[in-house]
Motif scaffolding. Structure first.
Motif, PDB file in Angstrom:
ATOM      1  N   VAL A  44       0.838  -1.203   0.000  1.00 38.37           N
ATOM      2  CA  VAL A  44       0.000   0.000   0.000  1.00 38.37           C
ATOM      3  C   VAL A  44       0.873   1.253   0.000  1.00 38.37           C
ATOM      4  O   VAL A  44       0.561   2.235  -0.679  1.00 38.37           O
ATOM      5  N   GLY A  45       1.987   1.212   0.729  1.00 38.33           N
ATOM      6  CA  GLY A  45       2.871   2.367   0.802  1.00 38.33           C
ATOM      7  C   GLY A  45       3.609   2.662  -0.485  1.00 38.33           C
ATOM      8  O   GLY A  45       4.147   3.756  -0.661  1.00 38.33           O
ATOM      9  N   ASN A  46       3.635   1.681  -1.412  1.00 34.97           N
ATOM     10  CA  ASN A  46       4.317   1.886  -2.695  1.00 34.97           C
ATOM     11  C   ASN A  46       3.365   1.790  -3.884  1.00 34.97           C
ATOM     12  O   ASN A  46       3.811   1.773  -5.029  1.00 34.97           O
ATOM     13  N   MET A  47       2.066   1.756  -3.608  1.00 30.10           N
ATOM     14  CA  MET A  47       1.077   1.629  -4.675  1.00 30.10           C
ATOM     15  C   MET A  47       1.116   2.822  -5.632  1.00 30.10           C
ATOM     16  O   MET A  47       0.863   2.681  -6.828  1.00 30.10           O
ATOM     17  N   ARG A  48       1.441   3.988  -5.098  1.00 31.64           N
ATOM     18  CA  ARG A  48       1.507   5.183  -5.943  1.00 31.64           C
ATOM     19  C   ARG A  48       2.535   5.009  -7.064  1.00 31.64           C
ATOM     20  O   ARG A  48       2.376   5.561  -8.157  1.00 31.64           O
ATOM     21  N   LEU A  49       3.594   4.233  -6.822  1.00 30.67           N
ATOM     22  CA  LEU A  49       4.603   3.978  -7.845  1.00 30.67           C
ATOM     23  C   LEU A  49       3.981   3.240  -9.026  1.00 30.67           C
ATOM     24  O   LEU A  49       4.243   3.570 -10.191  1.00 30.67           O
ATOM     25  N   VAL A  50       3.142   2.243  -8.739  1.00 34.07           N
ATOM     26  CA  VAL A  50       2.455   1.497  -9.799  1.00 34.07           C
ATOM     27  C   VAL A  50       1.532   2.429 -10.587  1.00 34.07           C
ATOM     28  O   VAL A  50       1.510   2.421 -11.816  1.00 34.07           O
ATOM     29  N   LEU A  51       0.775   3.245  -9.876  1.00 37.22           N
ATOM     30  CA  LEU A  51      -0.166   4.155 -10.529  1.00 37.22           C
ATOM     31  C   LEU A  51       0.549   5.171 -11.413  1.00 37.22           C
ATOM     32  O   LEU A  51       0.087   5.508 -12.502  1.00 37.22           O
ATOM     33  N   SER A  52       1.701   5.660 -10.951  1.00 36.30           N
ATOM     34  CA  SER A  52       2.442   6.646 -11.750  1.00 36.30           C
ATOM     35  C   SER A  52       2.974   6.018 -13.035  1.00 36.30           C
ATOM     36  O   SER A  52       2.993   6.667 -14.090  1.00 36.30           O
ATOM     37  N   LEU A  53       3.394   4.743 -12.980  1.00 36.12           N
ATOM     38  CA  LEU A  53       3.904   4.063 -14.175  1.00 36.12           C
ATOM     39  C   LEU A  53       2.776   3.718 -15.139  1.00 36.12           C
ATOM     40  O   LEU A  53       2.982   3.671 -16.359  1.00 36.12           O
ATOM     41  N   MET A  54       1.582   3.517 -14.615  1.00 32.72           N
ATOM     42  CA  MET A  54       0.439   3.204 -15.479  1.00 32.72           C
ATOM     43  C   MET A  54       0.098   4.370 -16.400  1.00 32.72           C
ATOM     44  O   MET A  54      -0.476   4.165 -17.472  1.00 32.72           O
ATOM     45  N   LYS A  55       0.445   5.586 -16.003  1.00 34.60           N
ATOM     46  CA  LYS A  55       0.117   6.759 -16.813  1.00 34.60           C
ATOM     47  C   LYS A  55       0.782   6.696 -18.188  1.00 34.60           C
ATOM     48  O   LYS A  55       0.318   7.327 -19.125  1.00 34.60           O
ATOM     49  N   ARG A  56       1.860   5.943 -18.294  1.00 33.44           N
ATOM     50  CA  ARG A  56       2.534   5.793 -19.592  1.00 33.44           C
ATOM     51  C   ARG A  56       1.677   5.005 -20.582  1.00 33.44           C
ATOM     52  O   ARG A  56       1.889   5.079 -21.789  1.00 33.44           O
ATOM     53  N   PHE A  57       0.732   4.233 -20.066  1.00 32.05           N
ATOM     54  CA  PHE A  57      -0.017   3.315 -20.926  1.00 32.05           C
ATOM     55  C   PHE A  57      -1.516   3.602 -20.948  1.00 32.05           C
ATOM     56  O   PHE A  57      -2.297   2.759 -21.347  1.00 32.05           O
ATOM     57  N   TYR A  58      -1.932   4.782 -20.500  1.00 34.75           N
ATOM     58  CA  TYR A  58      -3.363   5.105 -20.438  1.00 34.75           C
ATOM     59  C   TYR A  58      -4.085   4.834 -21.757  1.00 34.75           C
ATOM     60  O   TYR A  58      -5.172   4.309 -21.780  1.00 34.75           O
ATOM     61  N   GLN A  59      -3.460   5.242 -22.875  1.00 33.54           N
ATOM     62  CA  GLN A  59      -4.128   5.136 -24.174  1.00 33.54           C
ATOM     63  C   GLN A  59      -3.842   3.815 -24.878  1.00 33.54           C
ATOM     64  O   GLN A  59      -4.306   3.591 -25.984  1.00 33.54           O
ATOM     65  N   LYS A  60      -3.066   2.950 -24.241  1.00 28.15           N
ATOM     66  CA  LYS A  60      -2.636   1.734 -24.916  1.00 28.15           C
ATOM     67  C   LYS A  60      -3.367   0.487 -24.440  1.00 28.15           C
ATOM     68  O   LYS A  60      -3.139  -0.587 -24.942  1.00 28.15           O
ATOM     69  N   SER A  61      -4.201   0.616 -23.433  1.00 24.73           N
ATOM     70  CA  SER A  61      -4.931  -0.549 -22.945  1.00 24.73           C
ATOM     71  C   SER A  61      -6.295  -0.134 -22.419  1.00 24.73           C
ATOM     72  O   SER A  61      -6.419   0.827 -21.682  1.00 24.73           O
TER      73      SER A  61
END
Length: 258
Positions: A44-61
């Protein structure tokens, strides 16, 4: 402190991102006890890292939830294998693992068909990268992948490139005042620019007809601006030999392009 963040028309509740000191205290406790409650705190304390990396793929999936889940798998792998003795920032180690899981998922989801040979090699490269991260807390270089997998550099690069997701020309990459900015808006389409692109692609393809030494001489002479004397010192040959190599390489390229 609890932070609520909006993602894709929904809200996700997050804890404040852990500081390096807080993370190290928790990770050392988890590695000693394997307490699932402590692991949950780390996730939970590092979930923001996953969310920030997901922004690279918003339009791709279109499968946003699935992308989040595979990103969390990468985060779990990073937590399970992180070595505190290197005194690294956790994100330095975790980002390649999280991105690796996301790219693997996007590759499987992609409508672009990739040969089984390239898929198998890209998977082997991903496993080698994960192994290297666990052992040395960094990703291997192309040269190290070539050496460890006993595969030529061209095949390694081709396989890595195959894991990159495909972008649509209509992908939204930003906003200009009140209007959406699409990828195609950033690509110049005038005849001279397109001619330059075609020439670049033709030359890149023609370079494959040269042997490794000829490629090196051409790259260092015409892309890096080295003199023949400088290249001769690097290759431990005479300047006259470099001149002959360059001349032969240019003749090959001329024949190929013509």
């Amino acid at each position: 402190m609890i932070i609520v963040e909006k993602q894709q028309n929904r809200y996700i509740t997050l804890q404040k991102t852990l500081s390096k000191q807080e993370f190290y205290i928790l990770i050392e406790k988890y590695q000693k006890t394997h307490d699932p409650i402590v692991k949950e705190e780390l996730l939970v304390g590092n979930m923001r890292l996953v969310l920030s990396l997901m922004k690279r793929f918003y339009q791709k999936s279109k499968h946003y939830e699935d992308l989040f889940q595979v990103g969390m798998i990468g985060l779990i792998k990073a937590i399970d294998n992180f070595d505190t003795s290197y005194q690294l920032q956790f994100s330095t180690y975790a980002v390649p693992l999280i991105l690796g899981e996301m790219k693997r998922y996007l590759r499987e989801e992609s409508q672009v068909k990739i040969s089984r040979t390239v898929k198998d090699l890209s998977y082997a490269i991903l496993k080698e990268k994960e192994k290297y991260l666990v052992e040395k807390q960094r990703e291997p270089t192309i040269e190290e992948l070539v050496s460890n997998l006993q595969i030529d550099q061209h095949s390694i690069i081709e396989a890595i490139q195959s894991t990159q997701s495909v972008a649509s020309f209509q992908e939204i990459i930003g906003h200009d005042d009140q209007n959406e900015l699409h990828l195609i808006d950033m690509i110049p389409l005038d005849k001279e620019t397109l001619k330059h692109y075609h020439q670049h692609l033709d030359l890149k393809k023609a370079m494959t007809c040269l042997n490794p030494r000829e490629q090196k001489v051409i790259q260092e002479r015409y892309y890096k601006g080295y003199s023949q004397c400088e290249i001769a010192k690097e290759l431990f040959v005479s300047q006259a030999q470099v001149s002959r190599i360059e001349k032969n390489a240019l003749e090959k390229l001329h024949k190929k392009l013509v």
